[in-house]
Design an enzyme around this catalytic site. Structure first.
Site, mmCIF file in Angstrom:
data_model
loop_
_atom_site.group_PDB
_atom_site.id
_atom_site.type_symbol
_atom_site.label_atom_id
_atom_site.label_comp_id
_atom_site.label_asym_id
_atom_site.label_seq_id
_atom_site.Cartn_x
_atom_site.Cartn_y
_atom_site.Cartn_z
ATOM 1 N N HIS A 86 23.040 57.947 42.445
ATOM 2 C CA HIS A 86 23.822 57.508 43.605
ATOM 3 C C HIS A 86 24.339 56.074 43.401
ATOM 4 O O HIS A 86 25.541 55.808 43.488
ATOM 5 C CB HIS A 86 22.961 57.594 44.868
ATOM 6 C CG HIS A 86 23.667 57.195 46.122
ATOM 7 N ND1 HIS A 86 24.190 58.123 47.001
ATOM 8 C CD2 HIS A 86 23.951 55.985 46.642
ATOM 9 C CE1 HIS A 86 24.769 57.475 48.005
ATOM 10 N NE2 HIS A 86 24.633 56.167 47.822
ATOM 11 N N GLU A 87 23.412 55.176 43.085
ATOM 12 C CA GLU A 87 23.818 53.767 42.932
ATOM 13 C C GLU A 87 24.721 53.589 41.704
ATOM 14 O O GLU A 87 25.643 52.772 41.721
ATOM 15 C CB GLU A 87 22.592 52.855 42.850
ATOM 16 C CG GLU A 87 21.689 52.878 44.088
ATOM 17 C CD GLU A 87 22.404 52.644 45.409
ATOM 18 O OE1 GLU A 87 23.488 52.021 45.406
ATOM 19 O OE2 GLU A 87 21.893 53.099 46.455
ATOM 20 N N GLU A 144 31.284 55.617 49.139
ATOM 21 C CA GLU A 144 30.274 56.654 49.303
ATOM 22 C C GLU A 144 30.725 57.959 48.648
ATOM 23 O O GLU A 144 29.902 58.734 48.172
ATOM 24 C CB GLU A 144 29.983 56.835 50.792
ATOM 25 C CG GLU A 144 28.634 57.400 51.115
ATOM 26 C CD GLU A 144 27.437 56.581 50.612
ATOM 27 O OE1 GLU A 144 27.612 55.398 50.238
ATOM 28 O OE2 GLU A 144 26.333 57.144 50.594
#
Ligand code: ZN
Length: 503
Positions: free
Chosen positions: A268-269, A298
């Site tokens: 995700h990061e 996002e």
């Protein structure tokens, strides 16, 4: 009287925004250090250091001469496709929001955020909403005032939204969410009905931290994250910070009993980080060298975490590595690990929600925020309203305040208007995924070999390189050929979970 010519004004503005950006990034680095490295005792000093740097950045932007330069450039300067136009648009909006808020108001809000966060931590620990209520009421008062100060909007919620998602309106989010909800609620019911009777294999722990770190690094490298221009560290709350395209910081946290939490956290990061690493070099040093909006940011993290990381192809690549690093985990096949990584469970906590139910948690908060803003909902009635919404959307009611209304830090931090960007980001991730697969049909096969390059190449060309030049709607139109839509997201979820749960 013409103080400066147009060409001079553009050059002066660009130089000033460069200084502004350097200070903003210095504050980000102080913040990263605060979360990752700093001894606890440095907290108070650090707070005043960050405040001083932020104040200096603020002064550079609200200074009267910046207003004069923007005026000299004229209204047409913000139109069109060029970098200068995008820079002028960005500066006008940012300056309007900042100039509108008097210094004493900004100070009062900052002080209340600090106090309210402290109260919230204690209220959550005791699971007692009544303890937090007065702080929330005061926060709402201040945030309503802020919405009035930053500009004139058709809907006061637009003022909040603009802080995270410039160009997006409340009406547009409502329309998107209505369509998403109509498709999602029945799908979640169907899957949840099946999930109860389906045995999902579980890898056996523990999962040693050093091995988890190795797996996360391997996944991020396969995605194309460049560790010569970035790094991965640990922090209590995972985040990413783009100090510069050549210096992108990722953090994660490890739990030895959970096989996937850190892995997907890193992916995700790193998805956020790839966005920051791949902005066009000519934008570097300007405020445009960043992810465009929170929803677009996002969309990148979610795409790599979900469509890629929780996808079948990825597990063909990762399963042998997973078994080698965790030989005691039970020797699950790629298919079994893929299934385990996609377990669906109706849960109360947003940040622990699976891919399928996540957006419902967001819609709940969006509805409640608007009702709080308009005054239709009193803070005192929030827990009851939360329970009713949770029943309506998820079919469950939280057993206490800690697992309900007190679970997120956003409202305690004054971050109203932030939540919708998560779900809009989910929708955009599916639109970009669909468009990327159409343009580059070899992406799935490459991912099954651990090669993220074809996907990253498409994203770099269609999303990353533009930095902050376009809003979400415009960028999606350019990349996918149409407006933001929940349809590709619903199609993707139906196909994926339909296959996994035999619907
Ligand atoms: Zn994120």
């Amino acid at each position: 009287m013409t103080a400066v010519g147009t060409a001079d004004a553009a050059a002066l503005l660009r130089a000033r925004l460069g200084e502004f950006q350097a200070l903003v990034k210095a504050a980000d680095l102080l913040e990263w250090d605060h979360e990752v490295m700093m001894p606890r005792a440095g907290g108070e000093a650090r707070a005043s250091q960050i405040a001083a740097v932020e104040k200096a950045a603020h002064s550079l932007l609200v200074a009267p001469e910046v207003g004069e330069w923007l005026e000299a450039l004229g209204p047409a300067a913000g139109e069109g496709d060029g970098d200068e136009a995008a820079l002028a648009r960005w500066a006008r909006r940012e300056r309007r929001r900042r100039v509108g808020q008097p210094a004493d108001f900004v100070g009062e809000l900052a002080r209340h955020v600090a106090r309210s966060q402290e109260v919230w931590v204690e209220a959550r620990r005791r699971s007692d909403f009544a303890l937090f209520r007065p702080a929330l009421e005061k926060m709402l008062e201040l945030k309503r005032r802020q919405a009035e100060l930053v500009g004139a909007f058709a809907d006061p919620y637009d003022a909040w939204l603009e802080g995270f998602e410039p160009g997006m309106t409340t009406a547009r989010v409502s329309e998107l969410f209505a369509e998403l909800k109509a498709g999602l609620v029945p799908l979640v019911r169907d899957v949840a009905g099946k999930a109860a009777s389906l045995r999902v294999p579980e890898p056996r722990g523990p999962f040693p931290v050093a091995r988890q770190r190795e797996l996360g690094l391997e996944a991020a490298r396969a995605m194309g994250f460049d560790f010569s221009r970035g790094r991965l560290d640990e922090s209590a709350h995972p985040f990413s910070s783009g100090i510069a395209p050549g210096d992108v910081r990722l953090t994660t946290r490890y739990r030895e009993d959970l096989p996937f939490s850190a892995l997907f956290g890193v992916m995700h990061e790193a998805g956020h980080g790839l966005y920051e690493q791949n902005v066009a070099p000519e934008l570097e040093g300007t405020p445009l060298a960043a992810g465009a909006t929170m929803a677009l940011h996002e969309s990148q993290s979610r795409l790599w975490e979900n469509q890629v990381g929780r996808g079948r192809e990825w597990w063909a690549f990762l399963a042998p590595r997973f078994r080698a690093l965790f030989p005691e985990s039970g020797g699950l096949s790629a298919g079994e690990l893929h299934r385990a990584a996609n377990r669906v469970e109706l849960s109360h906590i947003r940040v622990e929600a699976d891919e399928l139910t996540y957006s419902l948690h967001v819609m709940l908060r969006f509805d409640l925020e608007r009702a709080l803003l308009s005054g239709d909902l009193k803070a005192a009635d929030l827990p009851a309203a939360w329970a009713a919404k949770s029943q309506e959307l998820l079919g469950i009611v939280p057993p206490d305040d800690a697992r309900g209304v007190l679970q997120d830090t956003h409202w305690a931090s004054g971050l109203f208007g932030y939540f919708p960007t998560y779900a809009v980001g989910n929708m955009i991730s599916a639109q970009l995924w669909e468009a990327a697969l159409k343009a580059e049909p070899g992406i799935p096969e490459a991912l099954s070999r651990g090669d993220g390059a074809p996907l990253l190449g498409w994203l770099r060309e269609n999303v990353h390189r533009h930095g902050r030049k376009y809003g979400a709607e415009e960028l999606v139109r350019r990349a996918c050929g149409g407006p933001i839509s929940p349809k590709p997201y619903l199609d993707y979820l139906r196909a994926k979970f339909g296959a996994l749960y035999g619907l």
